[in-house]
Every structure is written in structure tokens, then in C-alpha cells.
Design an enzyme around this catalytic site. Structure first.
Site, PDB file in Angstrom:
ATOM      1  N   TYR A 142       0.823  -1.162  -0.029  1.00  0.00           N
ATOM      2  CA  TYR A 142       0.149  -0.117  -0.168  1.00  0.00           C
ATOM      3  C   TYR A 142       1.062   1.498   0.020  1.00  0.00           C
ATOM      4  CZ  TYR A 142      -4.533  -2.413   0.903  1.00  0.00           C
ATOM      5  OH  TYR A 142      -5.674  -3.080   0.646  1.00  0.00           O
ATOM      6  N   LYS A 192       3.824 -15.213   2.700  1.00  0.00           N
ATOM      7  CA  LYS A 192       4.207 -15.757   1.507  1.00  0.00           C
ATOM      8  C   LYS A 192       5.648 -16.394   1.354  1.00  0.00           C
ATOM      9  CE  LYS A 192       2.655 -17.744  -2.563  1.00  0.00           C
ATOM     10  NZ  LYS A 192       1.932 -18.818  -2.881  1.00  0.00           N
ATOM     11  N   ASP A 224      -2.270 -18.477   0.699  1.00  0.00           N
ATOM     12  CA  ASP A 224      -2.932 -19.436  -0.045  1.00  0.00           C
ATOM     13  C   ASP A 224      -3.591 -20.314   0.907  1.00  0.00           C
ATOM     14  OD1 ASP A 224      -0.329 -20.502  -0.033  1.00  0.00           O
ATOM     15  OD2 ASP A 224      -0.498 -20.970  -1.951  1.00  0.00           O
ATOM     16  N   ASP A 248      -6.180  -7.534   4.018  1.00  0.00           N
ATOM     17  CA  ASP A 248      -7.074  -6.916   3.414  1.00  0.00           C
ATOM     18  C   ASP A 248      -8.110  -7.989   2.800  1.00  0.00           C
ATOM     19  OD1 ASP A 248      -8.991  -4.813   2.385  1.00  0.00           O
ATOM     20  OD2 ASP A 248      -7.889  -5.114   0.309  1.00  0.00           O
ATOM     21  N   ASP A 252     -12.181  -9.699   4.389  1.00  0.00           N
ATOM     22  CA  ASP A 252     -13.490  -9.888   3.448  1.00  0.00           C
ATOM     23  C   ASP A 252     -13.859 -11.319   3.442  1.00  0.00           C
ATOM     24  OD1 ASP A 252     -13.318  -6.928   2.862  1.00  0.00           O
ATOM     25  OD2 ASP A 252     -14.208  -7.405   0.978  1.00  0.00           O
TER      26      ASP A 252
HETATM   27  C1  IPM Z   1     -10.456  -1.616   3.971  1.00  0.00           C
HETATM   28  C2  IPM Z   1     -10.516  -1.212   2.607  1.00  0.00           C
HETATM   29  C3  IPM Z   1      -9.324  -0.206   2.198  1.00  0.00           C
HETATM   30  C4  IPM Z   1      -8.099  -0.882   2.101  1.00  0.00           C
HETATM   31  C5  IPM Z   1      -9.415   0.810   0.898  1.00  0.00           C
HETATM   32  C6  IPM Z   1     -10.766   1.424   0.898  1.00  0.00           C
HETATM   33  C7  IPM Z   1      -8.375   1.436   0.805  1.00  0.00           C
HETATM   34  O1  IPM Z   1     -10.728  -2.044   1.567  1.00  0.00           O
HETATM   35  O2  IPM Z   1     -10.153  -1.030   4.916  1.00  0.00           O
HETATM   36  O3  IPM Z   1     -10.384  -2.937   3.938  1.00  0.00           O
HETATM   37  O4  IPM Z   1      -7.891  -1.685   1.203  1.00  0.00           O
HETATM   38  O5  IPM Z   1      -7.396  -1.077   3.292  1.00  0.00           O
HETATM   39 MN    MN Z   2     -10.884  -4.127   2.365  1.00  0.00          MN
END
Ligand code: IPM
Ligand code: MN
Ligand code: NAD
Length: 362
Positions: A142, A192, A224, A248, A252
Site C-alpha cells: 500500500y 508467502k 493461499d 485486507d 473480507d
Molecule cells: C479496507 C478497505 C481499504 C483497504 C480501502 C478502501 C483503501 O478495503 O479497509 O479493508 O484496502 O485497506
Molecule cells: Mn478491504
């Protein structure tokens, strides 16, 4: 009566919708526990691009630094999504994290037993899931440089840089081991290391830090495989620690264990004071959800649970934080659901009603 300064940054899309519900809940906490929360509000993200030409103003960062905590909604949306855009709503969240030094992002995944049957995963897989993913938040792909796009004789090119220093890995590993000590005493470090130099350094440093916590079990797994184990045997995890980008993506995925993105809170922390508190930024892990914005469908529980984390980790108000979590559980137990988590027979409610139900429980 204790007073606390809190900066509110609602942002875009459903950000303002869910933030409003967390304020309802905090209003009840003020009354019941006799505190005073002093709010200031700042425009950030796409809304700030429209108003000021940038997603995050220095004034906003200064106000954040003068506050005990930041309650952050969400940023982004199709209006600002052009891949060629030079200013992006996401700069707001990245800039806040970096400029406030918030290197550790805690993303707890707890599954409410009442909701097990409504998940896309089998109930027996979800039994006993209770983990915290600690995502490194101010390094890696990032932020590494060089980071740019350019035209060359052979066409367009782009580069991002994955770089970590041992200090960056050490400090986030300390957070992980410290937290594991208060839990089931297991850390899973995810990397990784079979391919990436940064992964090899990550594994080496995690192992060294682990030696300082002999009472905590340390396992290493490749990212993975971790993605696979998260849906195959998620209850085996206690504390996961990993680099920015992996964290990240994996969180999710982990949100689906909890049933919805709308159930996943987070806390972003930097250096702590002696009493364990310190400035933090609190936000749901979900984004601005353009597909449901303005439809009263957004689940405010991730934002409400983020506010609870704020009370615990920045304001030092443990009983107040726990009261919110108990209230959320009670509302779920009573069968109330926003559409994203509504199974058969649920009492479907909108965003505002869900916020009111939690507040009334307090
Ligand atoms: C998160 C989001 C952010 C990230 C984006 C919006 C920059 O996806 O907080 O998980 O990738 O960190
Ligand atoms: Mn995210
Ligand atoms: P998203 O998290 O906004 O939405 C993904 C899916 O989950 C959508 O179907 C959405 O409706 C659903 N969802 C998310 N939150 C929900 C909630 N509270 N209640 C019910 N359903 C919910 O991810 P996306 O669509 O990939 O991204 C949209 C925008 O948000 C992008 O611009 C992205 O950069 C941004 N984003 C911002 C943050 C942040 O501000 N921290 C985090 C992630 C994404």
C-alpha cells in the site's frame, strides 16, 4: 463526569447512514454511564474531493490528532472511480492510517450462534469460530515506493513496491502475541515465505518475537493455504497476524463467517499509553456499498460494534463497550435482521430501526 473528544468522518455512500446509528447508541451510553462525548465532524473521501479537491485535508488530520478517537464511516463510490483519477476517496483512509501511525488493525470475527444457520457455510464448520485478524496497516504494497505508472516504448507500465522493515514486523507481532495472551494463546502468522523475500523476513521476525512469548503457540501458514483453512476449519484460529494486503483480502473472506460485511467492526491502533489506551480509528471493514446506498438497507451493526471497540481501546471504557456488545446480541437473539443477514422467519428491519433497537436495549 468524564468528557472525550471524538472526530466523526462519515464519508460517502452508506458511511453517513451507519455512522448516524452508532451515534444513537453512544447517546444512550452517555446517559446511562454519565459521560460526555464531544463530537466534531469533518468531510472526507469523495465528498471532500467534491468540496475541497482533496480526500483528506491537513486540518482534518490535525483534528484527529487532537481527539481521543476517530469514528470513520466509509469512503468511495463510482463517481470517483476513474482509474486515471489523480485524487481518490481512498486517500482519506490511507492518509489517516499513515499520518496517525495506526500500524495495527484489529478485525475480530465472532459468530453469533443465532446466525449460524443463515451463513453460506455449513453450521458444523462455523461452530466455535472466534478469532481476531491483526492486519499490518501502514506498510507493504500500500505504501512502498516506487509506486507509479508510466508510458514506455513497449507500452504502459506500473509498479507497486512490497517492502517491510524488521521494526514494522516486530511491532505488529508484539500486538498479536500480547492479544493472544489474553485469549486462547495461539498466533498464526500468515506469509508467502515460499516465494517473497518480504515473506521470508516476516517469518523470521515472527519466529524471533514468538520466542519472547513462550506461553503462546506460534504456527506459520502460507497465505493461499490460509484462505482455504478460513472456510475449511475457521475455528482453529485464535489470533492471525499478517501483512497489509493479505489482511485486507483475508478479512473480507472472514466476514462471510460472521454472515455479512455488515457484521465486521475494526480498530486501527498505534503506540499505546501505559494504561493500554491511545488514539485509534474505528470503522467497519466494509466500504461505501454504492449498490444499497440510500435504500435504508445498510446493516449498522459493524459500525456500532466499531464504536464499542472505540470505548474499550481508546477511551478505556470496558463496561460500556461490553454493554453495547450485549445489546447487539440481544437484538439478534430477538430475531431482528437487516436484509443482508435475514434468513427465513427473520423480522426484517431497516438501518434506522436496527440502530434504535440496539439503543433501546441500553
Ligand atoms: C479496507 C478497505 C481499504 C483497504 C480501502 C478502501 C483503501 O478495503 O479497509 O479493508 O484496502 O485497506
Ligand atoms: Mn478491504
Ligand atoms: P463494499 O464493502 O462497499 O460492498 C461489498 C458488498 O457488501 C456490497 O454488495 C454491499 O452492499 C455489501 N455491504 C457492505 N457493507 C454492508 C452493510 N453495512 N450492510 C449491508 N450490506 C453491506 O465493497 P465494494 O463494493 O467493493 O466497494 C465500494 C467502495 O467502497 C469502493 O470505492 C471501495 O474503495 C470503498 N471501500 C471503502 C472502505 C473504507 O472506507 N474503509 C472499505 C472497503 C471499500
Amino acid at each position: 463526569m468524564a468528557t472525550f473528544r471524538i472526530l466523526l468522518t462519515p464519508g460517502d455512500g452508506i458511511g453517513p447512514e451507519v455512522l448516524e446509528e452508532s451515534l444513537k447508541v453512544l447517546g444512550r451510553i452517555e446517559k446511562r454511564f454519565k459521560h460526555e462525548f464531544q463530537y466534531e465532524e469533518e468531510t472526507i473521501g469523495g465528498a471532500a474531493i467534491d468540496k475541497y479537491g482533496v480526500a483528506l485535508r491537513p486540518e482534518t488530520v490535525a483534528k484527529a490528532k487532537a481527539s481521543a478517537a476517530v469514528l470513520f464511516g466509509a469512503v468511495g463510490g463510482p463517481k470517483w472511480d476513474d482509474p486515471k483519477a489523480t485524487v481518490r476517496p481512498e486517500d482519506a483512509i490511507l492518509g489517516m492510517r499513515k499520518q496517525l501511525g495506526l500500524f495495527a488493525n484489529l478485525r475480530p470475527v465472532r459468530i453469533n450462534p443465532e446466525m449460524i444457520g443463515e451463513s453460506t457455510l455449513k453450521p458444523e464448520v462455523l461452530e466455535g469460530v472466534d478469532m481476531v485478524v491483526i492486519r499490518e496497516l501502514t506498510g507493504g504494497l500500500y505504501f512502498g515506493t516506487p509506486k507509479r505508472r508510466w508510458e514506455s516504448a513497449s507500452g504502459r507500465q506500473a509498479v507497486d513496491t512490497l517492502r517491510y522493515s524488521e521494526k514494522e514486523i516486530e511491532r505488529v507481532c508484539h500486538v498479536a502475541f500480547g492479544l493472544a495472551r489474553q485469549r486462547r494463546k495461539k498466533v498464526t502468522s500468515v506469509d508467502k515465505a515460499n516465494v517473497l523475500r518480504t515473506g521470508q523476513l516476516w517469518r523470521e521476525v515472527a519466529t524471533e518475537i514468538g520466542k519472547q512469548y513462550p506461553d503462546v503457540e506460534l504456527e506459520h501458514i502460507l497465505v493461499d493455504a490460509c484462505a482455504m483453512y478460513l472456510v475449511r476449519k475457521p475455528a482453529s484460529f485464535d489470533v492471525i497476524v499478517t501483512e497489509n494486503m493479505f489482511g485486507d483480502i483475508l478479512t473480507d473472506e472472514a466476514a462471510m463467517l460472521a454472515g455479512s460485511m455488515g457484521m465486521m467492526p475494526s480498530a486501527s491502533l498505534g503506540r499505546r499509553k501505559k494504561d493500554g489506551t491511545g488514539i485509534g480509528l474505528y470503522e467497519p471493514i466494509h466500504g461505501s456499498a454504492p449498490d444499497i446506498t440510500g435504500q435504508k438497507k445498510a446493516n449498522p451493526l459493524a459500525m456500532i460494534l466499531s464504536a464499542a471497540m472505540m470505548l474499550r481501546l481508546s477511551l478505556g471504557l470496558e463496561a460500556e463497550a461490553a454493554a453495547i456488545e450485549v445489546a447487539v446480541d440481544a437484538v439478534i437473539k430477538d430475531g431482528y435482521r437487516t436484509p443482508d443477514i435475514a434468513g427465513k422467519g427473520a423480522k426484517v428491519v431497516d438501518t434506522a430501526r436496527m440502530g434504535t433497537l440496539v439503543a433501546e436495549r441500553l
